[in-house]
Every structure is written in structure tokens, then in C-alpha cells.
Design a protein around this motif. Structure first.
Motif, PDB file in Angstrom:
ATOM      1  N   GLU A 126      -3.662  14.410  -2.573  1.00  0.00           N
ATOM      2  CA  GLU A 126      -3.880  13.477  -1.461  1.00  0.00           C
ATOM      3  C   GLU A 126      -3.132  12.163  -1.632  1.00  0.00           C
ATOM      4  O   GLU A 126      -2.527  11.659  -0.679  1.00  0.00           O
ATOM      5  CB  GLU A 126      -5.390  13.213  -1.297  1.00  0.00           C
ATOM      6  N   ASN A 127      -3.172  11.582  -2.825  1.00  0.00           N
ATOM      7  CA  ASN A 127      -2.478  10.300  -3.025  1.00  0.00           C
ATOM      8  C   ASN A 127      -0.963  10.445  -2.871  1.00  0.00           C
ATOM      9  O   ASN A 127      -0.335   9.636  -2.162  1.00  0.00           O
ATOM     10  CB  ASN A 127      -2.833   9.698  -4.386  1.00  0.00           C
ATOM     11  N   PRO A 128      -0.340  11.451  -3.510  1.00  0.00           N
ATOM     12  CA  PRO A 128       1.107  11.620  -3.290  1.00  0.00           C
ATOM     13  C   PRO A 128       1.458  11.868  -1.822  1.00  0.00           C
ATOM     14  O   PRO A 128       2.443  11.320  -1.307  1.00  0.00           O
ATOM     15  CB  PRO A 128       1.458  12.839  -4.154  1.00  0.00           C
TER      16      PRO A 128
ATOM     17  N   SER B 207       0.820  -1.225   0.000  1.00  0.00           N
ATOM     18  CA  SER B 207       0.000   0.000   0.000  1.00  0.00           C
ATOM     19  C   SER B 207       0.844   1.260   0.000  1.00  0.00           C
ATOM     20  O   SER B 207       0.321   2.357  -0.224  1.00  0.00           O
ATOM     21  CB  SER B 207      -0.940   0.014   1.210  1.00  0.00           C
ATOM     22  N   LYS B 208       2.165   1.134   0.245  1.00  0.00           N
ATOM     23  CA  LYS B 208       3.064   2.290   0.179  1.00  0.00           C
ATOM     24  C   LYS B 208       4.093   2.121  -0.938  1.00  0.00           C
ATOM     25  O   LYS B 208       5.212   2.632  -0.861  1.00  0.00           O
ATOM     26  CB  LYS B 208       3.771   2.507   1.520  1.00  0.00           C
ATOM     27  N   THR B 209       3.690   1.386  -1.975  1.00  0.00           N
ATOM     28  CA  THR B 209       4.579   1.088  -3.095  1.00  0.00           C
ATOM     29  C   THR B 209       3.943   1.566  -4.393  1.00  0.00           C
ATOM     30  O   THR B 209       2.744   1.372  -4.621  1.00  0.00           O
ATOM     31  CB  THR B 209       4.850  -0.425  -3.173  1.00  0.00           C
TER      32      THR B 209
ATOM     33  N   TRP C  95       1.247   8.609   0.119  1.00  0.00           N
ATOM     34  CA  TRP C  95       2.342   7.703  -0.230  1.00  0.00           C
ATOM     35  C   TRP C  95       3.661   8.160   0.401  1.00  0.00           C
ATOM     36  O   TRP C  95       4.425   7.359   0.929  1.00  0.00           O
ATOM     37  CB  TRP C  95       2.477   7.618  -1.745  1.00  0.00           C
ATOM     38  N   LEU C  96       3.946   9.454   0.354  1.00  0.00           N
ATOM     39  CA  LEU C  96       5.258   9.975   0.746  1.00  0.00           C
ATOM     40  C   LEU C  96       5.434  10.110   2.257  1.00  0.00           C
ATOM     41  O   LEU C  96       6.564  10.300   2.730  1.00  0.00           O
ATOM     42  CB  LEU C  96       5.490  11.333   0.084  1.00  0.00           C
TER      43      LEU C  96
END
Length: 349
Positions: free
Chosen positions: A340-342, A224-226, A345-346
């Protein structure tokens, strides 16, 4: 020293995730891409050293990896600084710089760009494809490679105290080499230990993303963090794309602005244009995957800079986003894809 839990780690230090704003998740600002040079056809070797002139631009644009100077993005610091200022003026807040060991990573230059422009820049830790691995890298165990990744995130990269904020882009070929396999496992181990984001460059075969995810899963990665990059040139079949989306990783369409008649790295692939990329993004949205979508341009050659008649780093904000609106992508979805997605993730766990 521990990882910056709850923060995003930029080359200027950790920041609150809310500070990023609109973020491009796959770009290059300083890079040497000699490893991917493709010689011109026999008898036309002189094309490789054409000057950048108007009459030559079309050939360079359509054969970008056969022009030697075009592969030296690291020579364009001033032009890229100006582009980043323009990107910020267009509403850009941050970008992930995916240059890793073997292709000219320069974290000092990245920090200079950040200081000069106010754009948040996140640098990548790790190794590109096998062709760029040093003998020392190939000789390392998974544990040693994990240590290198952790060092670059916790203490600094390339002999500096400037820290990377993401693992990748981790380069994979097709078929995957033994050295690349170990690096993938190391990326998973580093992620498990540090809670860091990971981004993958898959081999040019539709089986590659599936193989990579399995290796990462078996090594304990947080899928989920890839991010799986370059889906626009890898998963062209809708059924395969939707099957892959179920793994739960981020789905990155990052070649916006690249429109080629002949894709030099894989002639079997008809490179999609930006309208087709937008349709694929819309498909993923309609199928319920909008929380996994990321977009970028993967600028890594000179011809794509505005200085040389290219679209530049602001292409998505200036041109793609307005077209996405026309094609029914809502403001709420655009906010997810660009902000929101970036941000999610970051952010280190």
C-alpha cells in the motif's frame, strides 16, 4: 503531453496502481559505481583486482567499494534477469530502479528486464551526487534542470521514448553542494508541476535529511510524496528519527542485507544489521508511522547478487519478512509496507 494522473509509470508504460503488488522502492539493476571507489590500504593495492573466488569473497563483502569489478553491476544482465524471475516467484511484483544520470542508467536494459520477467520496473529521472555531475549539469539553472526532469518523465530518457516514473534517487552530499541544491529545487518544481513521486539520497550526516526537507519545502515540494532513503545509515538516534518522521515524508530502510564491520563511506557509523533494522521499523510502527515506512535492499554491487554468494533481490521476501512476523509485525502492517505505501507513493497525482 501530461503526466499519467492516477497511474504508475513503468518503463513499459502506465499501469493501474493495483497491478504492482509487493514493491521494493530502492534497487539498482544496471549501474556503474566507479565514482565511489575506495582504494585498498597502501601496500595492498592488488586487492582491488582480486578475482571473484570463494577465498576472496569475505574480503570483497567487507570492503565492497575497494574491489573494482564489484562496482560494475551493469555487466550482470543475465544473472539479474534470473534473480528477477526468482523475485517474482517469491511474490514480488515491482521495483523502483534508482539509477540516475552519471551512474549508468540504461532504460533500454530496464525495459528488457521488464519484458523478460514480467516484473513492473519504474525508472528514476534526475541526477546523482555532485561528484557525478557533468559540467553541463553544473552550469544549468533550476529552470533548466526542471526541464530535464520533466522531459524524462513526459517524453523519455537518454534519447529514447522510455519514460521515467519517479524523480530520483536525487543524490546529495554532506555538505550539500551548490549544484545539488539546484537539483533539489528542480525536483521540487518538477513534482509540483507533474504530481510525481520523488526519492532522495541524503548526505551521510544526521543533519542532512532535515536540511534537504527544508530546501524541498521552500521550493514547493509535496513532502507526502517524497521518500528519504538510507535512514539506516543516517538517522541512528531514536529521538532524531522520530523528530524527522513528523515531517510526513516516507521513511525508507533500504540497506537490508548490508552488514558491515567497517562502513567505508563513513567510518563513524556502525552499520546496523537486519535485526536492528527490523527493530527500527517496529519502533516506527509502534509510534504510529506505519503509513510512511518503505523497505528495500539498494543492491548496487555484484557481491550482493546470488551469483556471487549474496542475498539477492528476494532477501526481504524470503528472509526479512518472516523475521518481521516473529518480531510482532502484523500481516496488515506488512501489507502496508510492501504494497500500500509503495503504491500510494508511486501513483501520480
Amino acid at each position: 503531453m501530461s503526466a499519467p494522473s492516477g497511474k504508475v509509470q513503468t518503463v513499459s508504460g502506465p499501469v493501474e496502481p493495483s497491478q504492482l503488488g509487493r514493491t521494493l522502492t530502492h534497487e539498482h539493476l544496471t549501474m556503474t559505481f566507479d565514482c565511489s571507489y575506495q582504494p585498498p590500504p597502501a601496500g595492498r593495492e592488488a586487492l582491488a583486482v582480486l578475482p571473484f573466488e570463494m577465498r576472496n569473497l569475505f574480503w570483497i563483502q567487507k570492503n565492497p567499494y575497494s574491489h573494482k569489478e564489484n562496482l560494475q553491476l551493469h555487466q550482470e544482465a543475465d544473472a539479474i534477469r534470473e534473480e528477477l524471475l526468482y523475485y517474482k516467484a517469491m511474490g514480488g511484483g515491482a521495483l523502483v530502479e534508482n539509477t540516475t544520470a552519471g551512474i549508468g542508467r540504461d532504460v533500454k536494459r530496464l525495459k528488457w528486464f521488464a519484458e523478460e520477467t514480467g516484473v513492473h520496473i519504474i525508472s528514476g529521472a534526475g541526477f546523482y551526487v555532485d561528484a557525478t555531475h557533468s559540467p553541463e549539469t553544473r552550469a544549468m539553472s533550476v529552470e533548466q534542470l526542471t526541464g530535464v526532469l520533466a522531459e524524462e518523465i513526459l517524453h523519455g530518457a537518454d534519447g529514447t521514448d522510455i519514460k521515467c516514473g519517479v524523480v530520483g534517487e536525487i543524490g546529495c552530499s554532506w555538505p550539500l553542494s551548490e549544484s545539488e541544491n539546484r537539483v533539489l529545487q528542480a525536483a521540487a518544481h518538477a513534482q509540483s508541476q507533474l504530481g510525481c513521486p520523488v526519492i532522495i539520497h541524503p548526505g551521510r550526516d544526521q543533519r542532512a535529511p532535515f536540511q534537504i526537507i527544508r530546501i524541498l519545502q521552500e521550493a514547493g515540494a509535496d513532502i507526502s510524496k517524497t521518500v528519504m532513503s538510507h535512514l539506516d545509515r543516517t538517522l541512528l538516534d531514536k529521538k532524531k528519527l522520530l523528530e524527522f518522521a513528523q515531517f510526513g515524508c516516507y521513511l525508507e530502510y533500504d540497506l537490508f542485507g548490508t552488514e558491515l564491520l567497517h562502513y567505508q563511506f563513513n567510518p563513524a557509523v556502525d552499520m546496523p544489521d537486519d535485526n536492528k533494522r527490523i527493530r527500527r521499523v517496529r519502533l516506527l510502527v509502534d509510534e504510529g508511522y506505519e503509513d510512511q515506512i518503505l523497505i528495500a535492499q539498494d543492491i548496487h554491487t555484484k557481491h550482493r547478487l546470488m551469483k556471487y554468494g549474496g542475498h539477492g533481490y528476494s532477501h526481504i521476501l524470503a528472509n526479512v519478512v518472516p523475521k518481521m512476523r516473529i518480531r510482532g509485525v502484523t500481516e496488515n502492517t506488512l501489507e502496508k509496507i510492501l504494497v500500500e505505501n509503495p503504491k500510494r507513493w508511486l501513483t501520480f497525482k
